[in-house]
Design a protein around this motif. Structure first.
Motif, mmCIF file in Angstrom:
data_model
loop_
_atom_site.group_PDB
_atom_site.id
_atom_site.type_symbol
_atom_site.label_atom_id
_atom_site.label_comp_id
_atom_site.label_asym_id
_atom_site.label_seq_id
_atom_site.Cartn_x
_atom_site.Cartn_y
_atom_site.Cartn_z
ATOM 1 N N SER A 115 35.116 32.780 40.072
ATOM 2 C CA SER A 115 35.296 33.117 38.657
ATOM 3 C C SER A 115 34.349 32.315 37.776
ATOM 4 O O SER A 115 33.748 32.854 36.828
ATOM 5 C CB SER A 115 36.746 32.865 38.238
ATOM 6 N N ALA A 131 31.420 33.991 35.543
ATOM 7 C CA ALA A 131 31.363 33.747 34.097
ATOM 8 C C ALA A 131 30.010 33.193 33.699
ATOM 9 O O ALA A 131 29.483 33.529 32.622
ATOM 10 C CB ALA A 131 32.481 32.789 33.689
ATOM 11 N N ILE A 168 39.882 38.880 37.655
ATOM 12 C CA ILE A 168 40.401 39.488 36.434
ATOM 13 C C ILE A 168 41.450 38.589 35.792
ATOM 14 O O ILE A 168 41.480 38.405 34.570
ATOM 15 C CB ILE A 168 40.943 40.894 36.742
ATOM 16 N N ASP A 226 41.487 35.460 35.882
ATOM 17 C CA ASP A 226 40.784 34.325 35.298
ATOM 18 C C ASP A 226 39.976 34.690 34.054
ATOM 19 O O ASP A 226 39.269 33.847 33.500
ATOM 20 C CB ASP A 226 39.847 33.698 36.337
ATOM 21 N N GLY A 227 40.059 35.934 33.637
ATOM 22 C CA GLY A 227 39.448 36.329 32.371
ATOM 23 C C GLY A 227 38.152 37.106 32.478
ATOM 24 O O GLY A 227 37.533 37.412 31.456
ATOM 25 N N ILE A 228 37.699 37.443 33.690
ATOM 26 C CA ILE A 228 36.503 38.272 33.827
ATOM 27 C C ILE A 228 36.879 39.717 33.509
ATOM 28 O O ILE A 228 37.802 40.278 34.109
ATOM 29 C CB ILE A 228 35.916 38.191 35.248
ATOM 30 N N ALA A 229 36.178 40.315 32.560
ATOM 31 C CA ALA A 229 36.504 41.681 32.149
ATOM 32 C C ALA A 229 36.203 42.655 33.284
ATOM 33 O O ALA A 229 35.080 42.674 33.810
ATOM 34 C CB ALA A 229 35.691 42.067 30.914
#
Length: 303
Positions: free
Chosen positions: A27, A31, A66, A68-71
């Motif tokens: 992640s 990012a 996802i 962890d905030g990955i679109a």
């Protein structure tokens, strides 16, 4: 249909000391490439050792990214397997997660596969997935899979399944073949798998790139994509840097191992060198060759 990203890192897959996927590091790395020039990333392609991981591992890693905030709209997921059933399971999962697309190569092992066999594979896959299937990106890498994706194959599948296939990644390294895809199929987003070919592919009307070097130098790809039309000095400099990075360096080595070696140096995290069998770490000679690039700060090693 979702819009496919244009500049994608073919992500390497970090493993912990036990050989399990390190989702947290994955992640963080994803990012980083997205913050430094790429607008997309491909999970579990060739560079990411995709065929070496089981279905459950691949699904859990995607879910972890996802979470962890990955679109998901920035992610294309490599879902190709030797069987239609496994490919369908991974493709449905990625689609259900909202990913931008799936990257699917023809089945490997039984080679050479002819055009009709490849057509039957993709047809069986689409038929099994049903009405929810969308945004499949063909993956043309015959050196690895033993099966190419020819013009007749694509034309047949586009006619038989309108709206299902949205792109093709060409990792053959043959610019004329990539440009033929651009010319023959303007409805497809054509990606090159070779960093040095991004410029001519964009000139011809292609979509973008999915490359290993983007794990290390995403800003260079961005400079090329932004400046090629004006032939800007920064774009020309980035093109020269990519020629050195890809053609003169990574292509002379086992690519996945080399990318992981650079990341191990850059991050001072030796776990980046961990690979799934049958891949093995770089030889001493190859490590010395790669380190010579680092000594000139070519890979932006820490100082």
């Amino acid at each position: 249909m979702y819009t496919l990203p244009k500049l994608c890192a073919a992500l390497v897959t970090p493993l912990d000391a036990r050989g399990a996927i390190d989702t947290s590091t994955l992640s963080q790395h994803c990012a980083w490439v997205l913050a430094n020039g790429c607008d997309g990333a491909v999970l579990f392609g060739t560079t990411g050792e995709g065929p070496s991981f089981g279905l459950t591992e691949r699904m859990r890693a995607l879910e972890g990214l996802i979470a962890d905030g990955i679109a998901p709209s920035a992610l294309i997921v490599g879902t190709g397997c030797a069987s239609i059933e496994d490919t369908a399971a991974l493709t449905k999962h990625a689609t259900d997660q909202g990913c931008a697309g799936t990257l699917i190569h023809p089945p490997f092992f039984f080679r050479p596969a002819d055009d009709d066999g490849v057509i039957e594979f993709y047809s069986g896959l689409v038929d099994q997935l049903g009405s929810e299937v969308r945004n499949i990106v063909f993956y043309h890498f015959p050196e690895a899979t033993g099966a190419g994706i020819g013009i007749r194959t694509i034309r047949h599948l586009l006619s038989a399944y309108p709206g299902v296939f949205s792109g093709i990644k060409d990792s053959s390294g043959d610019l004329s073949a990539t440009l033929e895809y651009v010319t023959q199929f303007p409805e497809l987003s054509v990606f090159t798998g070779d960093d040095n070919l991004l410029w001519p592919v964009l000139e011809a009307g292609g979509h973008g790139a999915i490359t290993a070097t983007a794990n290390l130098l995403p800003a260079e790809l961005f400079e090329i994509s932004e400046g090629w039309r004006a032939n800007s000095p920064s774009a020309r400099a980035a093109q020269s840097r990519m020629e050195l990075a890809w053609v003169e360096t990574l292509l002379k080595l086992p690519v996945t191992q080399a990318v992981k070696e650079v990341l191990a140096h850059r991050s001072r995290n030796g776990n980046w060198r961990t690979l799934r069998p049958p891949l093995r770490p770089l030889s001493d000679a190859d490590q010395q060759f790669l380190a010579a690039r680092g000594e000139t700060n070519f890979w932006n090693f820490p100082t």
